[in-house]
Design a protein around this motif. Structure first.
Motif, PDB file in Angstrom:
ATOM      1  N   ALA A  42      41.142  45.239  54.555  1.00  0.00           N
ATOM      2  CA  ALA A  42      41.370  44.462  55.575  1.00  0.00           C
ATOM      3  C   ALA A  42      42.624  43.646  55.311  1.00  0.00           C
ATOM      4  CB  ALA A  42      40.134  43.405  55.837  1.00  0.00           C
ATOM      5  N   ALA A  43      43.235  43.091  56.480  1.00  0.00           N
ATOM      6  CA  ALA A  43      44.514  42.517  56.489  1.00  0.00           C
ATOM      7  C   ALA A  43      44.031  40.919  56.032  1.00  0.00           C
ATOM      8  CB  ALA A  43      45.075  42.083  57.755  1.00  0.00           C
ATOM      9  N   ASP A  44      44.885  40.360  55.108  1.00  0.00           N
ATOM     10  CA  ASP A  44      44.713  38.971  54.641  1.00  0.00           C
ATOM     11  C   ASP A  44      45.278  37.846  55.613  1.00  0.00           C
ATOM     12  OD1 ASP A  44      44.597  36.488  53.399  1.00  0.00           O
ATOM     13  OD2 ASP A  44      45.754  37.248  51.717  1.00  0.00           O
ATOM     14  N   SER A  45      44.447  37.185  56.344  1.00  0.00           N
ATOM     15  CA  SER A  45      44.830  36.332  57.462  1.00  0.00           C
ATOM     16  C   SER A  45      45.835  35.203  56.992  1.00  0.00           C
ATOM     17  CB  SER A  45      43.816  35.899  58.294  1.00  0.00           C
ATOM     18  OG  SER A  45      42.868  34.887  57.241  1.00  0.00           O
ATOM     19  N   ASP A  46      45.790  34.955  55.724  1.00  0.00           N
ATOM     20  CA  ASP A  46      46.639  33.788  55.323  1.00  0.00           C
ATOM     21  C   ASP A  46      48.066  34.396  54.909  1.00  0.00           C
ATOM     22  OD1 ASP A  46      44.370  32.204  55.057  1.00  0.00           O
ATOM     23  OD2 ASP A  46      44.020  32.551  52.921  1.00  0.00           O
ATOM     24  N   ALA A  50      51.033  40.333  56.207  1.00  0.00           N
ATOM     25  CA  ALA A  50      49.952  41.288  55.739  1.00  0.00           C
ATOM     26  C   ALA A  50      49.493  42.176  56.898  1.00  0.00           C
ATOM     27  CB  ALA A  50      48.995  40.584  55.092  1.00  0.00           C
ATOM     28  N   GLY A  51      49.016  43.299  56.437  1.00  0.00           N
ATOM     29  CA  GLY A  51      48.333  44.199  57.505  1.00  0.00           C
ATOM     30  C   GLY A  51      47.349  45.204  56.643  1.00  0.00           C
ATOM     31  N   GLU A  52      46.697  45.987  57.436  1.00  0.00           N
ATOM     32  CA  GLU A  52      45.629  46.926  56.721  1.00  0.00           C
ATOM     33  C   GLU A  52      46.305  47.971  55.683  1.00  0.00           C
ATOM     34  OE1 GLU A  52      41.903  47.033  59.692  1.00  0.00           O
ATOM     35  OE2 GLU A  52      43.443  48.713  59.632  1.00  0.00           O
ATOM     36  N   VAL A  53      45.683  48.116  54.433  1.00  0.00           N
ATOM     37  CA  VAL A  53      46.109  49.122  53.493  1.00  0.00           C
ATOM     38  C   VAL A  53      44.984  50.155  53.330  1.00  0.00           C
ATOM     39  CG1 VAL A  53      46.674  49.664  51.314  1.00  0.00           C
ATOM     40  CG2 VAL A  53      47.246  47.276  52.582  1.00  0.00           C
ATOM     41  N   ALA A  71      50.265  48.009  54.738  1.00  0.00           N
ATOM     42  CA  ALA A  71      51.319  46.984  54.642  1.00  0.00           C
ATOM     43  C   ALA A  71      51.951  47.245  53.139  1.00  0.00           C
ATOM     44  CB  ALA A  71      50.502  45.706  54.938  1.00  0.00           C
ATOM     45  N   VAL A  72      51.185  47.560  52.361  1.00  0.00           N
ATOM     46  CA  VAL A  72      51.812  48.066  50.895  1.00  0.00           C
ATOM     47  C   VAL A  72      51.472  49.640  50.853  1.00  0.00           C
ATOM     48  CG1 VAL A  72      51.122  47.867  48.470  1.00  0.00           C
ATOM     49  CG2 VAL A  72      50.967  45.893  50.051  1.00  0.00           C
ATOM     50  N   GLU A  73      52.590  50.061  50.234  1.00  0.00           N
ATOM     51  CA  GLU A  73      52.869  51.641  49.994  1.00  0.00           C
ATOM     52  C   GLU A  73      52.984  51.819  48.491  1.00  0.00           C
ATOM     53  OE1 GLU A  73      54.685  54.077  52.559  1.00  0.00           O
ATOM     54  OE2 GLU A  73      53.893  53.157  54.170  1.00  0.00           O
ATOM     55  N   SER A  74      51.875  52.676  47.956  1.00  0.00           N
ATOM     56  CA  SER A  74      52.050  52.931  46.515  1.00  0.00           C
ATOM     57  C   SER A  74      51.240  54.199  46.046  1.00  0.00           C
ATOM     58  CB  SER A  74      51.375  51.604  45.613  1.00  0.00           C
ATOM     59  OG  SER A  74      50.102  51.606  45.688  1.00  0.00           O
ATOM     60  N   GLU A  75      51.879  54.551  44.849  1.00  0.00           N
ATOM     61  CA  GLU A  75      51.211  55.870  44.342  1.00  0.00           C
ATOM     62  C   GLU A  75      51.181  55.649  42.929  1.00  0.00           C
ATOM     63  OE1 GLU A  75      53.964  59.084  45.394  1.00  0.00           O
ATOM     64  OE2 GLU A  75      53.880  58.761  47.537  1.00  0.00           O
ATOM     65  N   GLN A  76      50.039  55.756  42.490  1.00  0.00           N
ATOM     66  CA  GLN A  76      49.798  55.665  40.970  1.00  0.00           C
ATOM     67  C   GLN A  76      48.826  57.016  40.499  1.00  0.00           C
ATOM     68  OE1 GLN A  76      48.028  51.762  41.279  1.00  0.00           O
ATOM     69  NE2 GLN A  76      48.988  51.462  39.520  1.00  0.00           N
ATOM     70  N   LEU A  77      49.374  57.523  39.416  1.00  0.00           N
ATOM     71  CA  LEU A  77      48.498  58.798  38.628  1.00  0.00           C
ATOM     72  C   LEU A  77      48.064  58.142  37.352  1.00  0.00           C
ATOM     73  CD1 LEU A  77      47.826  61.702  38.921  1.00  0.00           C
ATOM     74  CD2 LEU A  77      50.071  62.126  37.897  1.00  0.00           C
ATOM     75  N   PHE A  78      47.071  58.414  36.758  1.00  0.00           N
ATOM     76  CA  PHE A  78      46.386  58.087  35.630  1.00  0.00           C
ATOM     77  C   PHE A  78      45.599  59.405  35.083  1.00  0.00           C
ATOM     78  CE2 PHE A  78      45.818  54.636  38.654  1.00  0.00           C
ATOM     79  CZ  PHE A  78      46.145  53.739  37.976  1.00  0.00           C
ATOM     80  N   THR A  79      46.387  59.664  33.658  1.00  0.00           N
ATOM     81  CA  THR A  79      45.843  60.671  32.980  1.00  0.00           C
ATOM     82  C   THR A  79      45.586  60.106  31.508  1.00  0.00           C
ATOM     83  OG1 THR A  79      47.212  62.296  34.303  1.00  0.00           O
ATOM     84  CG2 THR A  79      46.496  63.037  32.258  1.00  0.00           C
ATOM     85  N   ALA A  80      44.445  60.222  31.143  1.00  0.00           N
ATOM     86  CA  ALA A  80      44.094  59.678  29.710  1.00  0.00           C
ATOM     87  C   ALA A  80      45.090  60.092  28.837  1.00  0.00           C
ATOM     88  CB  ALA A  80      42.703  60.042  29.287  1.00  0.00           C
ATOM     89  N   GLY A  81      45.535  59.315  27.869  1.00  0.00           N
ATOM     90  CA  GLY A  81      46.546  59.518  26.872  1.00  0.00           C
ATOM     91  C   GLY A  81      47.876  60.002  27.314  1.00  0.00           C
ATOM     92  N   GLN A  82      48.363  59.941  28.604  1.00  0.00           N
ATOM     93  CA  GLN A  82      49.652  59.855  28.996  1.00  0.00           C
ATOM     94  C   GLN A  82      50.243  58.799  29.825  1.00  0.00           C
ATOM     95  OE1 GLN A  82      49.846  63.843  30.931  1.00  0.00           O
ATOM     96  NE2 GLN A  82      48.484  64.687  29.458  1.00  0.00           N
ATOM     97  N   ARG A  83      51.529  58.849  29.892  1.00  0.00           N
ATOM     98  CA  ARG A  83      52.207  58.204  30.703  1.00  0.00           C
ATOM     99  C   ARG A  83      52.586  58.591  32.042  1.00  0.00           C
ATOM    100  NH1 ARG A  83      56.205  54.328  27.119  1.00  0.00           N
ATOM    101  NH2 ARG A  83      54.420  53.345  26.000  1.00  0.00           N
TER     102      ARG A  83
END
Length: 156
Positions: A42-46, A50-53, A71-83
């Protein structure tokens, strides 16, 4: 498993000695050899900007990806033992980020997950757990330990 189930998601994030819990209503579903968890923050009213993500998490054994849109855009990838390289963008800033994942796994109720032939959870509840160091512009931004507890939402 059916096309999708309503779930209650509890996200516990620990960073450098501080811990935060957040709860969301969402959905989990399976597609081919992956499970997906979808929820909206939910959007942070403070925060006037901000908006929904909308967040979509895809898990398959050995790999977890998180896509956030709104409101925020991101991409993250997690693979054990790797960057892995990801990205983050908001109205104020944009940058690449790097995750160096030390742990990624699945935990079931009572400590061991009930999994199918593909290593995916076959029943609720279950927990996804991962640990990583995040780097921004080649500088450490902290070490994170995340637990995502997924259970059936009986209130919807």
């Amino acid at each position: 498993m059916g096309d999708g189930r309503k779930v209650r998601i509890t996200l516990t994030s620990a960073q450098d000695g501080s811990s935060f819990d957040h709860s969301y209503s969402g959905e989990w579903f399976r597609k081919e050899r992956s499970i997906y968890i979808r929820y909206t923050e939910a959007a942070d009213s403070d925060d006037k900007g901000a908006g929904e993500v909308r967040t979509l998490i895809r898990y398959r054994p050995e790999e977890l990806s998180i896509l956030r849109r709104g409101a925020v855009e991101s991409e993250q990838l997690f693979t054990a033992g790797q960057r892995r390289i990801g990205r983050y963008r908001s109205a104020a800033i944009a940058f690449e980020l790097e995750t160096d994942t030390s742990k990624l796994g699945l935990i079931g109720a009572g400590g061991s997950a009930s999994v199918d032939e593909h290593g995916l959870p076959s029943q609720l509840p279950f927990t996804l757990e991962w640990a990583y160091e995040m780097r921004v512009n080649e500088q450490s931004s902290g070490r994170f330990d995340i637990r995502l507890y997924i259970q059936e939402d009986t209130h919807q």
